[in-house]
Design an enzyme around this catalytic site. Sequence first.
Site, PDB file in Angstrom:
ATOM      1  N   PRO A  68      38.530  43.461  42.356  1.00 55.42           N
ATOM      2  CA  PRO A  68      39.015  42.894  41.097  1.00 55.42           C
ATOM      3  C   PRO A  68      40.204  41.952  41.232  1.00 55.42           C
ATOM      4  O   PRO A  68      40.752  41.517  40.230  1.00 55.42           O
ATOM      5  CB  PRO A  68      39.405  44.133  40.288  1.00 55.42           C
ATOM      6  CG  PRO A  68      39.741  45.147  41.318  1.00 55.42           C
ATOM      7  CD  PRO A  68      38.994  44.831  42.566  1.00 55.42           C
ATOM      8  N   CYS A  69      40.567  41.585  42.427  1.00 60.16           N
ATOM      9  CA  CYS A  69      41.817  40.848  42.583  1.00 60.16           C
ATOM     10  C   CYS A  69      41.828  39.520  41.834  1.00 60.16           C
ATOM     11  O   CYS A  69      42.880  39.025  41.447  1.00 60.16           O
ATOM     12  CB  CYS A  69      42.131  40.610  44.054  1.00 60.16           C
ATOM     13  SG  CYS A  69      40.849  39.687  44.920  1.00 60.16           S
ATOM     14  N   ARG A  70      40.642  38.908  41.636  1.00 58.98           N
ATOM     15  CA  ARG A  70      40.631  37.615  40.960  1.00 58.98           C
ATOM     16  C   ARG A  70      40.136  37.707  39.520  1.00 58.98           C
ATOM     17  O   ARG A  70      40.025  36.703  38.842  1.00 58.98           O
ATOM     18  CB  ARG A  70      39.743  36.634  41.743  1.00 58.98           C
ATOM     19  CG  ARG A  70      40.299  36.248  43.094  1.00 58.98           C
ATOM     20  CD  ARG A  70      41.405  35.204  42.962  1.00 58.98           C
ATOM     21  NE  ARG A  70      40.919  33.991  42.319  1.00 58.98           N
ATOM     22  CZ  ARG A  70      41.699  33.068  41.783  1.00 58.98           C
ATOM     23  NH1 ARG A  70      43.003  33.227  41.790  1.00 58.98           N
ATOM     24  NH2 ARG A  70      41.183  31.992  41.217  1.00 58.98           N
TER      25      ARG A  70
END
Lengths: 324, 339
Positions: A273-275
């Site tokens: 989910p980092c982006r």
Amino acid sequence: KTVEKVTPTLSTSKFLEEGVLTPEEFVQAGDLLTDKCQTWTWESGDPSRNVSYLPKEKQFLLTRNVPCYNRVRTLENESKASKADEIQIEDDGEDSWVAPQPVGNQDDIEDEKVDISSLKIDDKKPNTTTTTTAKPTNNNNNNNDDEDEDEDGDIPDLDDFQDDNIIEEEDPAVLSKNNKTTTTTTANNNNNNNSENKVEDNDNILRTRTYDISITYDKYYQTPRVWLFGYDENRKPLKPEEIFEDISEDHAHKTVTIDSHPHLGISFAYIHPCRHAAVMKKLVDRQSENGKEPRVDQYLFLFLKFISVVIPTIEYDFTLEFDT
Amino acid sequence: MTNTLQFKEFSSFVNISFWHELSNKKLDELKLSEESIPLNGHYTFSPSQQLDPFLCLEFNAFLRNNVTNSTENQYVLPPRSYLSHGTLYNYNTVDDFKQSPKIKLFNDASKRIWNDINNGNIDKDTSLLNRFILLTYADIKNHQFYYMFGIPALLPSQPIQQFTEKPESINIESLKSFSNQILPQYFCLKQQQQESSTTTTTSFELIGSIEEKGNQYLNECLENDLIPLVGFCDPCSLPLNPGWPLRNFLIYLSIKYPMLKKIKVLCYRGNGSTSNSILLSLELPSMGEQLIKKQQEEDAGEWSGKSVGWEKDSNGKIAPRFVSLASTMDPLKLAEQSV
């Protein structure tokens, strides 16, 4: 920046500013999703793994048995132009729910992908992904692409298990693809061979992979997180490297990794989910520019549309069934 | 004109989470016990035209239905899903698994359905028509599982026949309201027919579940010489065939209402659009007096009637299935994957 800020739980809405969600907003968006798309449900999961900031019976979202007919490989061989067209058309539907051009503009999306690849992830377990898929061939001595089950150890000869005592009654009322006896030996009813022929032809069931997709709330990134549980044509669980076949090549090795599902305790693939927040922020901005007021309860519709770029062949439902 | 109605079998679909749960149970609770364990399985509408009807087991399959104390978690069906009552027989060794009395266990399950029909339990809870047995050998050291499913359907003395008088079509509009409510597993319907020169179009209105309204409705139909219309939630999506849950339901009706000779059945499919629901006109066989008599004579013994429903492998043979979960359960492999 949000990513580094480890707040206990987000309490004020930063949906418009940063594309992130509070747990309350996650619940709100999940409520709309389950309401409009009946294939999605709220689940409570393993009670011992409940998180306190979400209601007990609304710990995560799940959609079951989603068909996945093609591998991404075959899709990517198709003309890219025609694919772009399709997406364009879909998005232009005037009264549709949301997202003027979330993925319509292919160039933008290409940009995103490049971004993702070049991005350094400041995470406790940085970029675990690349290693994951490089491995399978090592584990697998007899490089069988299709029948690589052997990897898990000895496959027993199930013929040993044949129990000759179980002989089932010949039953003309069973439709099965192997029911070869229908036209010949059906006792008691000789007047209907024709119709039975026809019926047999109608078992045109396609054996396909299916996925259970679940969405959890990621407290760290303050966004939803997508998990993939895959099964093959015979309902056997897919191994992680097989799941990578259903993830678009641009993302498979960079944004998908393996971890334990927070509410089920089972290891599976998830989309990192980092982006997510940054992409969501972009989509929300674009909505505003086009004169639509972004609604936080529609977050997941927008989000799932964006996720469908990552898993293009998994045909989950994210459209509003009934227009409101 | 008549032809034999053919039913589509269930395919078992065991979620990975079920095997995890079974492993935990085996370690913590069952240990070496081989006692049978009640399970809860479920089925729902097919999400796509091209998927088998699934009988699913998930991590919560071991939870009980009627929990009275607050410490225990209650089994909750997934939305729009229907219950199937299972019995698990887990064996400690491969040999025990191989030599298990499979026919007897299958007959036991068939007999329970038969008894529930005859002693009135079904009248109160039609979900008891759906039973399955699951035989397993769990090699938890190697994360490997062997299993066999049996999903019994009682056989009538003669196969059930379909008849057609005039082509009939379904008024899809009238089904729209169904998708917004929780439908009972089996239910009775009021119909409204619009005749044209070539076809009959039928509209439906829900009267109520079989448990609530079945007795009154079916008796009224019989008194007035009408063909009753019932419906069920159908996990199958084929254009001509209903799914497995209709089988025992028809047996139940023909035993409970021996005068009932013809019946119409709506196979309701609730996936997104309801447009692939189908309507069947059926002739019920008399449930064979010899079968009923035979059953009464041997009441103390095993089920002596006939039933089918072992799950077959891809070659159509009755054989166990095998699944290995080393790649998601083995700590060593997991460590490898999440460097």
